[in-house]
Design an enzyme around this catalytic site. Structure first.
Site, PDB file in Angstrom:
ATOM      1  N   SER A 130       0.832  -1.201   0.000  1.00  0.00           N
ATOM      2  CA  SER A 130       0.000   0.000   0.000  1.00  0.00           C
ATOM      3  C   SER A 130       0.866   1.250   0.000  1.00  0.00           C
ATOM      4  O   SER A 130       1.975   1.252   0.554  1.00  0.00           O
ATOM      5  CB  SER A 130      -0.867  -0.027   1.262  1.00  0.00           C
ATOM      6  OG  SER A 130      -1.436   1.233   1.478  1.00  0.00           O
ATOM      7  N   TYR A 155      -2.056  -1.180  10.941  1.00  0.00           N
ATOM      8  CA  TYR A 155      -2.267  -1.723   9.592  1.00  0.00           C
ATOM      9  C   TYR A 155      -1.080  -1.378   8.684  1.00  0.00           C
ATOM     10  O   TYR A 155      -0.496  -2.239   8.035  1.00  0.00           O
ATOM     11  CB  TYR A 155      -3.568  -1.182   8.983  1.00  0.00           C
ATOM     12  CG  TYR A 155      -3.657  -1.425   7.492  1.00  0.00           C
ATOM     13  CD1 TYR A 155      -3.889  -2.694   7.000  1.00  0.00           C
ATOM     14  CD2 TYR A 155      -3.463  -0.389   6.572  1.00  0.00           C
ATOM     15  CE1 TYR A 155      -3.940  -2.936   5.624  1.00  0.00           C
ATOM     16  CE2 TYR A 155      -3.516  -0.614   5.210  1.00  0.00           C
ATOM     17  CZ  TYR A 155      -3.761  -1.889   4.742  1.00  0.00           C
ATOM     18  OH  TYR A 155      -3.790  -2.121   3.383  1.00  0.00           O
ATOM     19  N   LYS A 159       2.037  -3.756   6.695  1.00  0.00           N
ATOM     20  CA  LYS A 159       2.471  -3.755   5.290  1.00  0.00           C
ATOM     21  C   LYS A 159       3.988  -3.554   5.215  1.00  0.00           C
ATOM     22  O   LYS A 159       4.672  -4.197   4.423  1.00  0.00           O
ATOM     23  CB  LYS A 159       1.744  -2.670   4.491  1.00  0.00           C
ATOM     24  CG  LYS A 159       0.257  -2.949   4.301  1.00  0.00           C
ATOM     25  CD  LYS A 159       0.004  -4.191   3.465  1.00  0.00           C
ATOM     26  CE  LYS A 159      -1.459  -4.557   3.381  1.00  0.00           C
ATOM     27  NZ  LYS A 159      -1.701  -5.917   2.868  1.00  0.00           N
TER      28      LYS A 159
END
Ligand code: NAD
Length: 343
Positions: A130, A155, A159
């Site tokens: 992302s 989150y 990643k």
């Protein structure tokens, strides 16, 4: 003679981006195999894929972090040639409230997958990363060489950690893994058939489903979080990429891996290269849908990056990746999908 298609495992293939990638993979001649636990999706996505393709896609219901269950998939589908790993929990706000769940699911599923891929000598992996790894960038647009910043949510951190894990595994002595890390910007819209699309469970965390649900009367009002950012109209700027364009990026990434053309680990931005403000999205949606949107300006949300959009030169030059769908057409497809869903 039965058709011999190259099998690609798609974890999270019942999800928003995964279901569109399954369609594009099949249409490009691959045989996608889906693994999903429906933690953030529904069976109806598989029905939509079946209606679009006119064939059943092999499907396994399992938690990818369950190594024993995943092993059984690799045993059953003997000759898998590669994996696209979408399966992850993805809501930034929820990750702040439930960090352990996010670390367990997003890291656990990758560790399990890499272990099983290693034992079955499946060496090609496309990973869903992302643009969140860039944090608040010092300069725009961001290239793959733009330094990553400390993540501002659990989150985002998953990643970054997953990218690091993959890089370490690729570079381990005797390692055979090759991986392409795709850093997505903001996927929006739905398949033109309106048979698959984004299916937020509960209150949408992303702008476009909130916009379409507001237009459909499911939500009373859209709140725009802040209009005093250092951007031309004061609202946040993002790079909105149509989900089918994004899905096609996975097909070319898989093709590059299977052709042995990639370096051991490669990173690509997948976006349009254009930034659009939240207000532009609202106005373009109104034009595309003919609906007037009820919205108000609220307080800025802590942690929101003021503006980010991609430099996609590398994806264009190396992968031959291009986007075809305008913002207006993307939003029209999102509205068509919302209407197909009803209330
Ligand atoms: P999604 O939630 O619609 O799809 C993820 C799918 O994975 C869901 O079907 C869910 O049920 C499944 N899943 C989750 N954990 C699983 C597990 N342990 N085992 C099996 N299945 C599991 O999300 P999406 O928008 O399609 O995102 C796909 C990937 O792309 C994710 O990794 C996400 O972090 C990443 N990504 C998404 C966006 C975005 O804005 N949508 C942006 C950047 C990156």
């Amino acid at each position: 003679m039965t058709e011999q298609r190259t099998k690609i495992l798609v974890t999270g293939g019942a999800g928003y981006i995964g279901s569109h990638a399954v369609v594009e993979l099949y249409q490009a001649g691959f045989q996608p195999i889906i693994a999903d636990d429906f933690s953030n999706s529904q069976q109806s996505a598989l029905a939509g894929v079946r209606e679009i393709l006119g064939v059943e896609t092999p499907f396994y219901e399992l938690d990818v972090a369950d190594e024993a269950a995943l092993r059984r998939v690799f045993e059953a589908e003997k000759d898998l040639q590669g994996v696209i790993h979408f399966a992850a929990s993805k809501a930034v706000g929820e990750s702040v409230a439930k960090p352990l769940h996010y670390y367990r699911n997003n890291l656990g599923s990758l560790l399990s997958l890499l272990t099983v891929m290693g034992s079955f000598q499946v060496n090609n992996l496309v990973f869903s990363s992302s643009c969140t790894v860039y944090g608040v960038p010092d300069a725009l647009p961001v290239t793959e060489a733009t330094p990553t910043k400390k993540a501002n949510s659990p989150y985002g951190n998953t990643k970054q950690i997953c990218e690091d894990i993959l890089t370490d595994v690729v570079h381990a002595p005797g390692g055979t893994l090759r991986t392409i890390l795709l850093r997505y910007f903001n996927p929006i819209g739905a398949h033109e058939s309106a048979k698959i699309g984004e299916l937020p469970l509960g209150v949408p965390q992303n702008l476009v489903p909130f916009v379409t649900q507001t237009a459909a009367g499911i939500r009373e009002q859209l709140t725009i979080y802040g209009d005093t950012y250092d951007t031309p109209d004061g609202t946040n700027i993002r790079d909105y990429i149509h989900v089918v364009d994004l899905a096609k990026g996975h097909v070319v990434a898989v093709q590059r891996l299977l052709a042995g053309e990639s370096d051991n680990v490669e990173t690509f931005n997948l976006g349009t290269g254009r930034g659009n403000s939240v207000l532009e999205v609202v106005q373009t949606f109104e034009k595309a849908s003919g609906q007037k949107l009820n919205y108000r300006i609220g307080e800025p949300r802590p942690g929101d990056v003021p503006a980010i959009y991609a430099d996609v030169t590398k994806a264009t030059e190396v992968l031959g990746f291009t986007t075809e769908t305008s913002l207006e057409d993307s939003l029209a497809s999102a509205w068509k999908w919302q209407q197909a869903l009803g209330k």
